[in-house]
Design a protein around this motif. Structure first.
Motif, mmCIF file in Angstrom:
data_model
loop_
_atom_site.group_PDB
_atom_site.id
_atom_site.type_symbol
_atom_site.label_atom_id
_atom_site.label_comp_id
_atom_site.label_asym_id
_atom_site.label_seq_id
_atom_site.Cartn_x
_atom_site.Cartn_y
_atom_site.Cartn_z
ATOM 1 N N PRO B 251 0.964 -1.313 -0.027
ATOM 2 C CA PRO B 251 -0.077 -0.115 -0.099
ATOM 3 C C PRO B 251 0.773 1.209 0.143
ATOM 4 C CG PRO B 251 -0.662 -1.443 1.825
ATOM 5 C CD PRO B 251 0.457 -2.059 1.182
ATOM 6 N N GLU B 252 0.236 2.243 -0.532
ATOM 7 C CA GLU B 252 0.890 3.564 -0.751
ATOM 8 C C GLU B 252 -0.042 4.623 -0.494
ATOM 9 O OE1 GLU B 252 4.266 3.845 -0.807
ATOM 10 O OE2 GLU B 252 4.807 2.384 -1.760
ATOM 11 N N LEU B 253 0.516 5.911 0.118
ATOM 12 C CA LEU B 253 -0.480 7.046 0.182
ATOM 13 C C LEU B 253 -0.662 7.641 -1.185
ATOM 14 C CD1 LEU B 253 0.584 8.473 3.555
ATOM 15 C CD2 LEU B 253 -1.435 7.052 3.076
ATOM 16 N N GLU B 254 -1.407 8.866 -1.476
ATOM 17 C CA GLU B 254 -1.597 9.463 -2.498
ATOM 18 C C GLU B 254 -0.359 10.331 -3.156
ATOM 19 O OE1 GLU B 254 -6.111 11.300 -2.779
ATOM 20 O OE2 GLU B 254 -4.515 12.058 -1.205
ATOM 21 N N ALA B 255 -0.086 10.306 -4.470
ATOM 22 C CA ALA B 255 0.959 10.912 -4.660
ATOM 23 C C ALA B 255 0.838 12.434 -4.751
ATOM 24 C CB ALA B 255 0.966 10.593 -6.450
ATOM 25 N N VAL B 256 1.742 13.182 -4.805
ATOM 26 C CA VAL B 256 1.706 14.662 -4.672
ATOM 27 C C VAL B 256 1.536 15.095 -5.747
ATOM 28 C CG1 VAL B 256 2.820 16.475 -3.551
ATOM 29 C CG2 VAL B 256 3.102 14.378 -2.599
ATOM 30 N N LYS B 257 0.442 16.063 -6.202
ATOM 31 C CA LYS B 257 0.404 16.776 -7.114
ATOM 32 C C LYS B 257 0.912 18.050 -7.331
ATOM 33 C CE LYS B 257 -3.447 13.792 -8.495
ATOM 34 N NZ LYS B 257 -3.768 13.106 -7.123
ATOM 35 N N GLY B 258 1.377 18.189 -8.703
ATOM 36 C CA GLY B 258 2.089 19.576 -8.977
ATOM 37 C C GLY B 258 3.287 19.373 -9.913
ATOM 38 N N THR B 259 3.954 20.445 -10.483
ATOM 39 C CA THR B 259 5.087 20.505 -11.308
ATOM 40 C C THR B 259 6.155 19.918 -10.366
ATOM 41 O OG1 THR B 259 4.538 22.688 -11.706
ATOM 42 C CG2 THR B 259 5.974 21.914 -12.945
ATOM 43 N N PRO B 260 6.906 18.859 -11.147
ATOM 44 C CA PRO B 260 7.943 18.220 -10.284
ATOM 45 C C PRO B 260 9.110 19.225 -9.969
ATOM 46 C CG PRO B 260 7.287 16.916 -12.401
ATOM 47 C CD PRO B 260 6.560 18.309 -12.498
ATOM 48 N N GLN B 261 9.431 18.950 -8.785
ATOM 49 C CA GLN B 261 10.460 19.868 -8.322
ATOM 50 C C GLN B 261 11.812 19.340 -8.286
ATOM 51 O OE1 GLN B 261 9.095 21.650 -4.483
ATOM 52 N NE2 GLN B 261 7.198 22.281 -5.279
ATOM 53 N N ILE B 262 11.843 18.065 -8.147
ATOM 54 C CA ILE B 262 12.994 17.174 -8.044
ATOM 55 C C ILE B 262 12.997 15.969 -8.829
ATOM 56 C CG2 ILE B 262 14.384 15.520 -6.390
ATOM 57 C CD1 ILE B 262 13.832 17.329 -4.354
ATOM 58 N N PHE B 263 14.126 15.623 -9.584
ATOM 59 C CA PHE B 263 14.036 14.369 -10.396
ATOM 60 C C PHE B 263 14.868 13.431 -9.623
ATOM 61 C CE2 PHE B 263 15.570 11.715 -13.768
ATOM 62 C CZ PHE B 263 14.375 11.693 -14.818
ATOM 63 N N VAL B 264 14.448 12.302 -9.445
ATOM 64 C CA VAL B 264 15.164 11.138 -9.078
ATOM 65 C C VAL B 264 15.551 10.178 -9.968
ATOM 66 C CG1 VAL B 264 15.264 9.416 -7.149
ATOM 67 C CG2 VAL B 264 13.772 11.501 -6.893
ATOM 68 N N ILE B 265 16.962 9.814 -10.146
ATOM 69 C CA ILE B 265 17.574 8.933 -10.780
ATOM 70 C C ILE B 265 17.614 7.631 -10.010
ATOM 71 C CG2 ILE B 265 19.470 8.175 -12.365
ATOM 72 C CD1 ILE B 265 20.260 11.290 -12.874
ATOM 73 N N SER B 266 17.072 6.745 -10.151
ATOM 74 C CA SER B 266 17.158 5.368 -9.596
ATOM 75 C C SER B 266 17.274 4.335 -10.124
ATOM 76 C CB SER B 266 16.099 5.451 -8.369
ATOM 77 O OG SER B 266 14.839 5.205 -8.944
ATOM 78 N N GLY B 267 17.065 3.096 -9.514
ATOM 79 C CA GLY B 267 16.836 1.772 -10.113
ATOM 80 C C GLY B 267 16.996 0.550 -9.030
ATOM 81 N N ASN B 268 16.556 -0.295 -9.464
ATOM 82 C CA ASN B 268 16.907 -1.618 -8.635
ATOM 83 C C ASN B 268 16.534 -1.321 -7.182
ATOM 84 O OD1 ASN B 268 17.426 -4.440 -8.422
ATOM 85 N ND2 ASN B 268 19.722 -4.049 -8.098
ATOM 86 N N GLY B 269 15.423 -0.701 -6.614
ATOM 87 C CA GLY B 269 15.071 -0.474 -5.260
ATOM 88 C C GLY B 269 15.807 0.785 -4.729
ATOM 89 N N THR B 270 16.657 1.311 -5.273
ATOM 90 C CA THR B 270 17.480 2.410 -4.553
ATOM 91 C C THR B 270 16.461 3.700 -4.440
ATOM 92 O OG1 THR B 270 18.278 3.172 -6.612
ATOM 93 C CG2 THR B 270 19.709 1.642 -5.574
ATOM 94 N N GLY B 271 15.601 3.890 -5.031
ATOM 95 C CA GLY B 271 14.715 5.000 -4.871
ATOM 96 C C GLY B 271 13.789 5.151 -3.803
#
Lengths: 345, 368
Positions: B251-271
């Motif tokens: 389960p997850e809560l709701e996503a935050v809506k709006g213009t993205p302020q941060i870009f996350v580079i991730s993969g394999n569970g790191t993010g």
């Protein structure tokens, strides 16, 4: 928004109508009590007495010294009983709590009987303040017992059963004492211990009013806290209520009311349970600021009606008031228990 | 560092003289959620009851702001703290509105008459908890989930600075669990209330808490951010799980809506932890470039405003790369969770270098 305001307005009108009807009924019963009795007088004559232009002294005396005090006493004491029952129901969060079923009235009766016998045997007559004091002490003692039991049992039906047992024990001891006391005055005591509104004079009315009305006013002032207490102790405490003080106040006020009744009229059963329950059903709410005054009015009418039945149906013989209130009140209790069966009492 | 709204000093709680949990250090700021976890019977409720004044403390002090709780008046406390406990209430003939109205108790005079302002607060609280529609229904005739939300509305319209909740999600199905927690989040954000609660659902604890306090056999064992607590096999030890294992659930809560302020580079569970933290901090973010079979992808899809994706087992395409670069240019903040790149996500390495060049790269621990 508007729809909801509408509902609130309608509710208000409904409550005003209910109160008007309750007051109307009370007035009717007071009038009936004054106009009827074992000696039949024409109504016009009694109206003349009430407006002060009657010359027949015997009627004036009967109306002013017997019927009016008796009607007022039934009304005020009946109201006091109903409010006392309501307070106990709040205290124990139990709809079938009341001064009679919890044995509080019987405890008061026992204490009064013992003190009266004690004084009679020394040739003294107890005044009404003395009777009230001993009645209050008696009711506090049996309340103490009930509280001790309530601390140990969680189930509210066990609480009621222990209350009834305490009531029986107290009544048994009272009967015992009354039977073996050797004084002709005991005859009066016997009548009193059966429960009756007869023999109350206008001085008694003053004492009764001076006790009941201030307590009633105090109860009304506390209705905000009583309301919050319906949500349970935890929430009441978190709203800033001093729970300990509040509970002590509830028990004290309730005991003063029921002790006053027992002191003057002996034990009167079931009014304390039946009336608040019926009133809640009629008003369709449990708001204390409405239920307390409405219960008082309802209790007053209920006792006037029962007293009327007690003294007129088999006139000139009088029934004990407790037998009449039980006929109407006990079924109400059974009804409440049946209705709550689903949710487990 | 701002002053905590509530903190304790060497607090011990229990019944009578028997200490159930000792030496508790709690500190919670305005706008924060602190969750107390621990096995059944570990004393979570006892702690909550003690700090809300329902139960006598054995020793120690609770401070509300800088004031000693024990020296405050009942009235004063009732304006600062409101509670929602597990006691079931069965009031006779009370509508939901009647119940909520009692939240205004500390603010009305002895007559108990509500002002226009009180009514507005009641309406607002009932709307927030989504019980406005059932306001005239008898409280005893609604579902357990609805009851729970009515009680929440009551607690909210008391306008506390600290809200104490004992297992607020019990009796609720998963939908209402998430809804209730979303309401709490909203409250914390909009009204800057501090929340202290106990919760059984560990998956939800991680999503919603700013700090977690773990109770383990007579002591407050650990205190920290969910990331610190839910790492390694600590949870299995805390709950004494010997058969089976504790895995992070869905389960997850709701996503935050709006213009993205941060870009996350991730993969394999790191993010995943970063995603959740950003969600809690109410920061909309973008994530990429994730393969559709990457474990990060499933979380990002639900928590990120935008996710740049690539088909499973394919090298990252240049279209995706250009898309990602565009977003990076617009948000100008990049968190990179990957240290070693493989052949399939080589272009993610290029993204990282691009961000470094432009000086967009920020440390994940840095206060965003």
């Amino acid at each position: 928004m508007t729809a909801e305001r509408e509902i609130m307005k309608n509710q208000k009108i409904y409550h005003i109508v209910c109160f008007a009807i309750l007051i109307g009924i009370l007035i009717i019963f007071i009038a009936l009590s004054i106009y009827s009795g074992s000696i039949k007088y024409p109504p016009e004559q009694i109206t003349e007495v009430l407006f002060g232009n009657c010359i027949d002294n015997s009627i004036v005396r009967i109306v002013k010294e017997i019927r009016i005090p008796r009607a007022l006493a039934s009304a005020v004491l009946g109201g006091a009983l109903a409010v006392s029952g309501f307070l106990l129901q709040v205290f124990f969060s139990n709809p079938i709590a009341g001064p009679f079923v919890l044995g509080i009235s019987s405890g008061a009766k026992l204490a009064v009987a013992m003190t009266m016998i004690f004084f009679l045997e020394r040739g003294m007559i107890l005044n009404s303040a003395g009777i009230m004091l001993s009645s209050f002490i008696g009711s506090m003692i049996s309340t103490g017992f009930i509280l001790a039991v309530a601390g140990r049992v969680r189930k509210s039906s066990s609480l009621i059963v222990s209350g009834i047992m305490i009531g029986y024990i107290c009544s048994a001891i009272t009967d015992f004492a009354v039977t073996f006391a050797d004084d002709s005055n005991i005859v009066n005591l016997h009548n009193w211990s059966m429960g009756s509104f007869s023999g109350i004079d206008s001085d008694d009315i003053k004492v009764i009013s001076a006790t009941v009305f201030p307590v009633l006013a105090l109860t009304m002032v506390m209705s905000k806290q009583i309301g919050a207490y319906r949500l349970g102790e935890t929430y009441a405490r978190s709203l800033g209520i001093n729970i300990k003080l509040f509970r002590i106040m509830l028990i004290l006020l309730s005991s003063i009311l029921s002790a006053t009744v027992t002191a003057f009229a002996g034990p009167v059963s079931f009014v304390g349970i039946a009336v608040p329950h019926i009133i809640r059903g009629i008003l369709k709410t449990s708001k204390p600021s409405l239920i307390i005054p409405a219960s008082f009015l309802g209790g007053a009418s209920f006792c006037l009606m029962c007293d009327l039945i007690a003294r007129t149906v088999f006139a000139p013989n009088e029934l004990s008031i407790g037998s009449v209130t039980a006929v109407f009140g006990a079924p109400a209790v059974i009804f409440i228990m049946l209705r709550r069966k689903k949710t487990e009492v | 560092m701002e002053n905590p709204v509530l903190h304790t000093e060497s607090l011990s709680v229990g019944y009578g003289r028997k200490i159930i949990v000792g030496d508790i250090k709690i500190s919670v700021n305005a706008g924060e959620i602190l969750t107390v976890i621990g096995a059944n019977g570990s004393g979570k409720s006892t702690i909550l009851k003690s700090i809300s004044g329902q139960l006598k403390k054995i020793s120690g002090t609770v401070y509300i702001g800088s004031k000693n709780f024990d020296r405050m008046s009942r009235q004063n406390i009732s304006e600062k703290i409101s509670v929602m406990m597990t006691d079931r209430i069965e009031p006779e003939l009370m509508t939901c509105r009647d119940i909520v109205e009692y939240g205004r108790f500390p603010y009305t005079r002895q007559s108990g008459i509500l002002s226009e302002n009180d009514r507005l607060k009641i309406d607002e609280a009932m709307r927030l908890a989504d019980v406005y529609k059932i306001s005239e229904r008898d409280f005893n005739h609604i579902s357990d989930g609805q009851k729970q939300r009515v009680l929440l509305a009551r607690a909210v319209c008391q306008e506390p600075r600290i809200l104490i909740l004992d297992e607020p999600t019990s009796f609720l199905d998963i939908r209402y669990k998430l809804e209730l927690l979303n309401i709490l989040k909203k409250l914390v954000r909009e009204k800057n209330i501090a929340v202290i609660m106990s919760l059984h659902e560990l998956d939800l604890v991680q999503r919603i808490s700013d700090h977690v306090l773990c109770i383990d056999g007579e002591k407050a064992d650990r205190y920290g951010t969910p990331e610190e607590i839910f790492s390694g096999d600590y949870i299995s030890r805390l709950y004494n799980i010997t058969s089976g294992s504790y895995e992070r659930c869905i389960p997850e809560l709701e996503a935050v809506k709006g213009t993205p302020q941060i870009f996350v580079i991730s993969g394999n569970g790191t993010g995943i932890n970063i995603f959740r933290r950003l969600q809690r901090m109410n920061i909309p973010f973008a994530s990429g470039i994730l393969h559709e079979n990457d474990i990060d992808y499933f979380t990002a899809k639900r928590l990120a405003e935008t996710v740049i994706t690539e088909k499973a087992f394919e090298p990252i395409s240049s279209e995706s790369f250009i898309k990602a670069k565009k977003i990076i240019d617009s948000c100008q903040k990049v968190i990179c969770c990957i240290e070693d790149f493989g052949t399939m996500n080589m272009l993610n390495k290029n993204l990282k270098e691009y961000a470094e060049e432009k000086n967009f790269l920020i440390n994940e621990m840095q206060n965003v």
